[in-house]
Design an enzyme around this catalytic site. Structure first.
Site, mmCIF file in Angstrom:
data_model
loop_
_atom_site.group_PDB
_atom_site.id
_atom_site.type_symbol
_atom_site.label_atom_id
_atom_site.label_comp_id
_atom_site.label_asym_id
_atom_site.label_seq_id
_atom_site.Cartn_x
_atom_site.Cartn_y
_atom_site.Cartn_z
ATOM 1 N N ASP A 1 9.958 26.316 50.732
ATOM 2 C CA ASP A 1 11.086 26.168 51.640
ATOM 3 C C ASP A 1 11.936 24.956 51.242
ATOM 4 O OD1 ASP A 1 9.455 24.104 52.364
ATOM 5 O OD2 ASP A 1 9.278 24.654 54.469
ATOM 6 N N ASP B 1 13.779 21.645 52.919
ATOM 7 C CA ASP B 1 14.000 20.750 54.055
ATOM 8 C C ASP B 1 15.362 20.093 53.875
ATOM 9 O OD1 ASP B 1 11.383 21.018 55.299
ATOM 10 O OD2 ASP B 1 10.624 19.929 53.560
ATOM 11 N N ASP C 1 14.416 24.591 56.680
ATOM 12 C CA ASP C 1 14.196 23.799 57.896
ATOM 13 C C ASP C 1 15.300 22.758 57.985
ATOM 14 O OD1 ASP C 1 11.892 25.239 58.273
ATOM 15 O OD2 ASP C 1 10.540 23.655 57.620
ATOM 16 N N LYS D 1 -0.219 18.432 43.234
ATOM 17 C CA LYS D 1 0.032 19.395 44.309
ATOM 18 C C LYS D 1 -0.703 20.707 44.042
ATOM 19 C CE LYS D 1 4.361 19.974 45.543
ATOM 20 N NZ LYS D 1 4.638 19.961 46.993
ATOM 21 N N TYR E 1 -4.525 20.584 50.869
ATOM 22 C CA TYR E 1 -3.083 20.319 50.995
ATOM 23 C C TYR E 1 -2.634 20.805 52.364
ATOM 24 C CZ TYR E 1 1.827 19.968 49.503
ATOM 25 O OH TYR E 1 3.161 19.616 49.386
#
Length: 405
Positions: A105, A107, A159, A221, A230
């Protein structure tokens, strides 16, 4: 030289570097192997997907600017103010850091002028977004700690958070890293919204080599996701925590290649003496009456198990949700990573072994629990917020069964 060391000390963190050694050929070879391994996990987007993200962000910013002008006209604001109202969208998080994975996504922070009301963003701008044919699954969550509008734009999850700047216009050259930005902001929700971008941008400014930082962070990650650690919500570490940890390694090994940074990550943090906090910089002490993390001021901060502190005022602990159990699991996984990296250095293991997924059901040999489920339902029902507890009557296969292992 002494001059170089002094520069490093001033620019990259609270201490001087552990090593300024330049990479050797073997380090470069290991970095290529690391990159090839990561690509096999399909974590990178292609150029077309990247360009599509950029196009969506620009389209959102155009819509936001149009909405601000519409609001000015509706509020009968003087024409000169309307013409210069501006408006800006600042991506932050993994997308702004340049480490987002395929399908991740976006932000983004929407910054508007101070004469607006926050409510308008979640009603009027929400309605404008909902009217766009590209938008699906839009939702306004005003009661969240950081209020947000979530939506899908042509399949990309976005978002949007909102903050009001205490001035009449939002210029294109706005510097959100200036602490005076939050000085006159009276709404704590705006401060929290600003800080997402401020923290992300500070991280990028505080590492000596952004490209090496990005590769190393992508590797960490991927490892954290494969090992099921995570998740900030579940008491592990989220994206910003991992980013700060990797950035700290970059600061103390400023000339290291990405593979060396990953190896040093596991070495340093396998020896780390918690709860000594991880910091990238000494955050300026501002007297703006905003809550910030400080064990000398706040007694509750002294009980945090794994403090990882944001590099922007007001500084916060990104790992406040870590519990005794998740702390133990995180340390166990970091030690496992360190052991594998030692073998990689000795050419006894490949990078793919670091990224092997954890087998939860094998690790915790789960036995029959059907007889205890009724007791669990009763316990849940005693909690007032739980209105219904519905048990699925059939068992699900474990990972080993599902994979026919």
């Amino acid at each position: 030289t002494k001059e170089t060391s002094a520069t490093m000390f001033l620019t990259y963190g609270l201490t001087g570097p552990i090593s300024e050694d330049l990479p050797e050929e073997e380090n470069l070879i290991q970095t290529r192997k690391l990159l090839d391994t990561m690509k096999s996990y399909n974590v990178y987007e292609n150029n077309l997907e990247l360009e599509n993200r950029e196009r969506v962000v620009k389209r959102l910013e155009s819509l936001f600017r149009d909405w601000l002008k519409e609001m000015c006209i509706e509020m009968n604001v003087p024409k000169v103010v309307t013409e210069k109202v501006g408006g800006k969208i600042f991506p932050f998080g993994s997308y702004h850091l340049g480490v987002h994975s395929k399908g991740a996504d976006i932000d983004a922070l929407c910054v508007g002028p101070g004469f607006l009301e926050r409510k308008a963003f979640f009603t009027s701008f929400f309605a404008k977004l909902k009217a766009q044919k590209e938008v699906k699954d839009i939702q306004a969550i005003e009661e969240a700690y950081v209020p947000v509008i979530t939506l899908s734009w042509e399949g990309i999850q976005i978002d949007l958070v909102f903050a009001l700047l205490p001035q009449r216009s939002v210029p294109d050259n706005l510097d959100l890293l200036n602490n005076s930005i939050v000085k006159n902001v009276v709404d704590a929700r705006c401060v929290r919204s600003f800080n997402g971008y401020r923290v992300t941008e500070e991280i990028l400014r505080l590492v000596p080599n952004v490209l090496n930082f990005r590769v190393a962070l992508r590797a960490i990650k991927l490892w954290a996701k494969q090992r099921n650690i995570y998740s900030n919500k579940l008491g592990f570490l989220g994206g910003v925590s991992w980013a700060i940890m990797v950035a700290r390694i970059c600061q103390v090994y400023p000339n290291a290649t990405a593979s060396t940074l990953v190896i040093k990550f596991f070495k340093i943090f396998s020896m780390w003496v918690w709860p000594i906090p991880i910091r990238l910089i000494e955050v300026e002490k501002c007297t703006y009456n905003l809550p910030f993390w400080d064990t000398k001021v706040n007694r509750c901060d002294r009980y945090h198990l794994m403090p990882i502190i944001t590099p922007a005022y007001p500084q916060q602990n990104t790992s406040v949700s870590v519990s005794r159990s998740t702390f133990a699991i995180l340390n166990e996984e970091i030690h496992r990573g360190h052991a594998i990296c030692l073998e990689i250095e000795q050419k006894k293991a490949k990078w793919s072994e670091l990224f092997e997924p954890t087998d939860f059901f094998k690790k915790y040999q789960i036995g029959l629990v059907e007889s205890k489920i009724r007791l669990l339902v009763s316990a849940l029902e005693r909690n007032e917020p739980v209105s219904l507890a519905h048990v699925h009557p059939h068992a699900f296969p474990g990972l080993r069964t599902a994979n026919k292992k």
